[in-house]
Write a protein that holds these residues in place. Structure first.
Motif, mmCIF file in Angstrom:
data_model
loop_
_atom_site.group_PDB
_atom_site.id
_atom_site.type_symbol
_atom_site.label_atom_id
_atom_site.label_comp_id
_atom_site.label_asym_id
_atom_site.label_seq_id
_atom_site.Cartn_x
_atom_site.Cartn_y
_atom_site.Cartn_z
ATOM 1 N N GLN A 241 11.337 0.137 7.118
ATOM 2 C CA GLN A 241 10.529 -0.705 6.243
ATOM 3 C C GLN A 241 11.414 -1.568 5.342
ATOM 4 O O GLN A 241 11.092 -2.725 5.081
ATOM 5 N N TYR B 120 10.901 -5.500 5.603
ATOM 6 C CA TYR B 120 10.251 -6.193 4.490
ATOM 7 C C TYR B 120 11.186 -6.550 3.341
ATOM 8 O O TYR B 120 10.804 -7.312 2.453
ATOM 9 N N VAL C 203 11.084 -1.551 -0.593
ATOM 10 C CA VAL C 203 10.199 -0.421 -0.374
ATOM 11 C C VAL C 203 9.919 0.227 -1.716
ATOM 12 O O VAL C 203 10.842 0.405 -2.520
#
Length: 117
Positions: free
Chosen positions: A27, A31, A34
């Motif tokens: 993640q 992205y 987190v």
């Protein structure tokens, strides 16, 4: 006594702990940041910094080590081609930890882990 004992168990057995860190690191690569609890964030920081150190080498052995952890070639490519070159001048501290307060449900301290640059 916990002399010379490194890392946190996070209330999980080894396989579950490694699966958690792998998922959080996926993640993070996908992205860029987190949000999780503070102890998990501190362990993720150590785990992700090791991945970036391996990604900076860009040889086959280190790429295979990263693939073993992430198990996704697209994420490995993103880590080696986009994220690691940003840290070519830096010898560590690739992630930063920002404390964000406490979770509403159980009062657990939370933090955001993100790339430093």
């Amino acid at each position: 006594m916990r002399h010379k004992v490194d890392g946190r168990k996070l209330g999980r057995k080894t396989e579950a702990r490694m699966a958690l860190l792998r998922t959080l690191s996926k993640q993070l690569v996908l992205y860029g940041q987190v949000e999780t609890t503070l102890p998990k964030a501190k362990e993720l920081k150590r785990f992700a910094d090791k991945l970036v150190t391996d990604a900076k080498a860009k040889d086959l052995q280190h790429i295979r080590l990263i693939e073993r952890q992430l198990a996704d070639r697209e994420l490995v490519h993103k880590l080696t081609e986009e994220i690691a070159p940003r840290f070519s001048e830096v010898n560590g501290g690739y992630t930063s930890l920002l404390k964000t307060g406490f979770r509403k449900g159980d009062g657990a301290p939370t933090a955001i882990v993100r790339w430093s640059k």
